[in-house]
Design a protein around this motif. Sequence first.
Motif, mmCIF file in Angstrom:
data_model
loop_
_atom_site.group_PDB
_atom_site.id
_atom_site.type_symbol
_atom_site.label_atom_id
_atom_site.label_comp_id
_atom_site.label_asym_id
_atom_site.label_seq_id
_atom_site.Cartn_x
_atom_site.Cartn_y
_atom_site.Cartn_z
ATOM 1 N N ALA A 168 7.196 114.634 84.847
ATOM 2 C CA ALA A 168 6.792 114.522 86.257
ATOM 3 C C ALA A 168 6.182 115.830 86.740
ATOM 4 O O ALA A 168 5.162 115.832 87.452
ATOM 5 N N LEU A 169 6.782 116.941 86.316
ATOM 6 C CA LEU A 169 6.280 118.249 86.741
ATOM 7 C C LEU A 169 4.885 118.509 86.171
ATOM 8 O O LEU A 169 3.970 118.932 86.896
ATOM 9 N N ALA B 219 2.331 116.272 87.829
ATOM 10 C CA ALA B 219 2.008 116.768 89.172
ATOM 11 C C ALA B 219 0.997 117.909 89.093
ATOM 12 O O ALA B 219 0.030 117.953 89.864
ATOM 13 N N LEU C 196 -2.343 116.472 88.501
ATOM 14 C CA LEU C 196 -2.893 115.661 89.594
ATOM 15 C C LEU C 196 -3.439 116.509 90.743
ATOM 16 O O LEU C 196 -4.235 116.018 91.537
ATOM 17 N N VAL C 197 -3.005 117.766 90.824
ATOM 18 C CA VAL C 197 -3.433 118.602 91.962
ATOM 19 C C VAL C 197 -4.965 118.713 92.052
ATOM 20 O O VAL C 197 -5.538 118.431 93.108
ATOM 21 N N PHE D 85 -6.425 115.473 93.226
ATOM 22 C CA PHE D 85 -6.216 115.246 94.664
ATOM 23 C C PHE D 85 -7.166 116.093 95.502
ATOM 24 O O PHE D 85 -7.612 115.663 96.560
ATOM 25 N N PHE D 86 -7.462 117.295 95.008
ATOM 26 C CA PHE D 86 -8.446 118.121 95.725
ATOM 27 C C PHE D 86 -9.784 117.388 95.790
ATOM 28 O O PHE D 86 -10.452 117.350 96.819
ATOM 29 N N VAL E 28 7.498 110.844 92.105
ATOM 30 C CA VAL E 28 7.835 112.281 92.140
ATOM 31 C C VAL E 28 6.558 113.089 91.920
ATOM 32 O O VAL E 28 6.252 114.022 92.684
ATOM 33 N N ALA E 29 5.807 112.716 90.868
ATOM 34 C CA ALA E 29 4.595 113.467 90.528
ATOM 35 C C ALA E 29 3.558 113.377 91.650
ATOM 36 O O ALA E 29 2.936 114.386 92.019
ATOM 37 N N LEU E 30 3.376 112.177 92.209
ATOM 38 C CA LEU E 30 2.373 112.001 93.261
ATOM 39 C C LEU E 30 2.757 112.773 94.524
ATOM 40 O O LEU E 30 1.909 113.423 95.148
ATOM 41 N N ALA F 124 4.690 115.419 94.688
ATOM 42 C CA ALA F 124 4.584 116.852 94.390
ATOM 43 C C ALA F 124 3.126 117.301 94.416
ATOM 44 O O ALA F 124 2.793 118.337 95.012
ATOM 45 N N ALA F 125 2.259 116.514 93.779
ATOM 46 C CA ALA F 125 0.843 116.897 93.711
ATOM 47 C C ALA F 125 0.203 116.888 95.099
ATOM 48 O O ALA F 125 -0.553 117.796 95.461
ATOM 49 N N LEU F 126 0.529 115.879 95.876
ATOM 50 C CA LEU F 126 -0.036 115.775 97.229
ATOM 51 C C LEU F 126 0.446 116.937 98.102
ATOM 52 O O LEU F 126 -0.346 117.562 98.823
ATOM 53 N N ALA G 37 1.513 119.882 97.092
ATOM 54 C CA ALA G 37 0.886 121.129 96.626
ATOM 55 C C ALA G 37 -0.583 121.189 97.037
ATOM 56 O O ALA G 37 -1.077 122.235 97.476
ATOM 57 N N ALA G 38 -1.280 120.037 96.925
ATOM 58 C CA ALA G 38 -2.718 120.011 97.243
ATOM 59 C C ALA G 38 -2.976 120.308 98.715
ATOM 60 O O ALA G 38 -4.002 120.883 99.064
ATOM 61 N N PHE H 176 9.273 120.235 93.500
ATOM 62 C CA PHE H 176 8.234 120.535 92.509
ATOM 63 C C PHE H 176 6.923 120.937 93.194
ATOM 64 O O PHE H 176 6.218 121.828 92.732
ATOM 65 N N ILE I 90 4.827 124.273 92.515
ATOM 66 C CA ILE I 90 3.441 124.228 92.035
ATOM 67 C C ILE I 90 2.531 124.972 93.018
ATOM 68 O O ILE I 90 1.638 125.720 92.617
#
Lengths: 249, 272
Positions: free
Chosen positions: A145-146, A149, A152-153, A156-157, B17-19, B21-23, B25-26, B67, B71
Amino acid sequence: MFLYLPYNTFLHRLHPATKLIGLILLLVVTVAFTTPAEQLPGLGFVLGLAVLSRSLSNLRRILPLVVTIMLFSSTTWSLFRRVGVPFWSFGPLSLSRESIQYGLAMGIRLDAMLLSGMVFVSCTKVEEFAFGLRALGLPFPVSFALSLAFRLVPLFFTRIGIVVQAQQSRGLDLQTGHLLQRARKYVPLLVPIFIYAIRDTDLLAMALESKGFGMRGTRTEYLRFPFGWRDAAIIAALLAADVIAWSGR
Amino acid sequence: MREVITMWKYTRMVVLVALTAALYAAVLIPFKLLPLIPGITELRPANVLPVICSLMFGPAAAWGSAFGNLIGDLLGGTSGLGSYFGMLGNFWYGYFPYRAWRTLSSSDPIPWSAGRLARYFIVSLLASLACAVQISWGLDMLGFVPFHILGPLIGLNNFVTASLLGPLLLPILYPRIKRWGLLYTDVMETEDLWGGRLPYLAHLFLWGAVLGGLILGIVISLGVTESQTFTLNLPGGAHWSLSLSDIPRWGTSVGTSLMPLIGLLVVGALLL
């Protein structure tokens, strides 16, 4: 986006778990000291690692931040820390020789930690980071998951950019107004950005399950990182440094 | 707290969790350019995400917030030992809203009515203060920033953002997420969800820990404990006085003094 620098230095070649443990042990050393004279060698050591890992270009990128942090941390601690005999005071604020020394030490400590983190991300790929966490015993779904993520950053940008462009083509003006007015115009964009991000959840989950995610049993790894004597020596040396630093307090 | 462990066996929860966290952080990273305390915290409109995601995705949002913050620190160039306290604080920030909501209401967390809006503010405040106390305690102990500067700033930053944006976003997002079957109560089996043990006592512990932690942290950090004395005049000319230095503490620093309250926070989280 990512700060990883693709060189083949000694630090790049270390086992990912060594880098993770080493980073934490290094950070713990810096916490042991409270005077600038004690903190400066630590900062020097981190700068040495930056030279060794050829990550000075990344350090230059955050140089203004490093200077600002140093000034802010040193000033606040100098003013609020009540040690020694103050030569100036005003309400809760006071200044003494000892408080200034403490403030400087805290500024150097914060910078040393920041630079250590930057050296780490400069010589560690996302997949190495996840591998290191798994090697240290983190369950696979958590490390997955980490790392997912992390990946995916940037996506998402890109998606945020698409949403912004789509709204601008419909007349949204993000260029005029002062900073707060412009920030406020971004708020309604949170809804499409959120929906855009979440709507693929089911597809992603199905794709993962079709590839065996969640299967029980021992997993095999495509990536392999041998743990050599250098890794053991580095961890032992940093551990010794921690013991010496903390026992000498 | 069992579901923060049991959720990992659900692939959709792992993806959430990943989505999350990514959102998180973004949206966090671009605002690193607007620091409130350089290298420590900044203007964070993204702070609404852990609260609203918590009310929709439950435990996945708790891990996602933790997370996402890590990140954000790693990619934003502000990582350090403090990032681990940031991770823990943000875990609480994503954990408490959905847990506290379940003990306050059995209805959907869409703040349409005054009662539900009030409950939304209560859970947001609890989560914001828990995050603030946890992070400020850790960073003061590490010598980064004094507690009395960071604690109120994080608490206010979290609560204001969640209070302003949450009631606007939740009514739009919640029904859609519910229709897609992505609410944590729909994804996870009932036996894997934790009903809570002594939730009302847990609320008492949590509010005591966060309010006590914030006040005591500020008082100690400002160094007023050595000099302040409160006096209460009693009938018959008698008086009772209490010096702040009489309050039992483990030590003279924020780090050691707040440890029992941090322990209380953890116990409250376990019981909620």
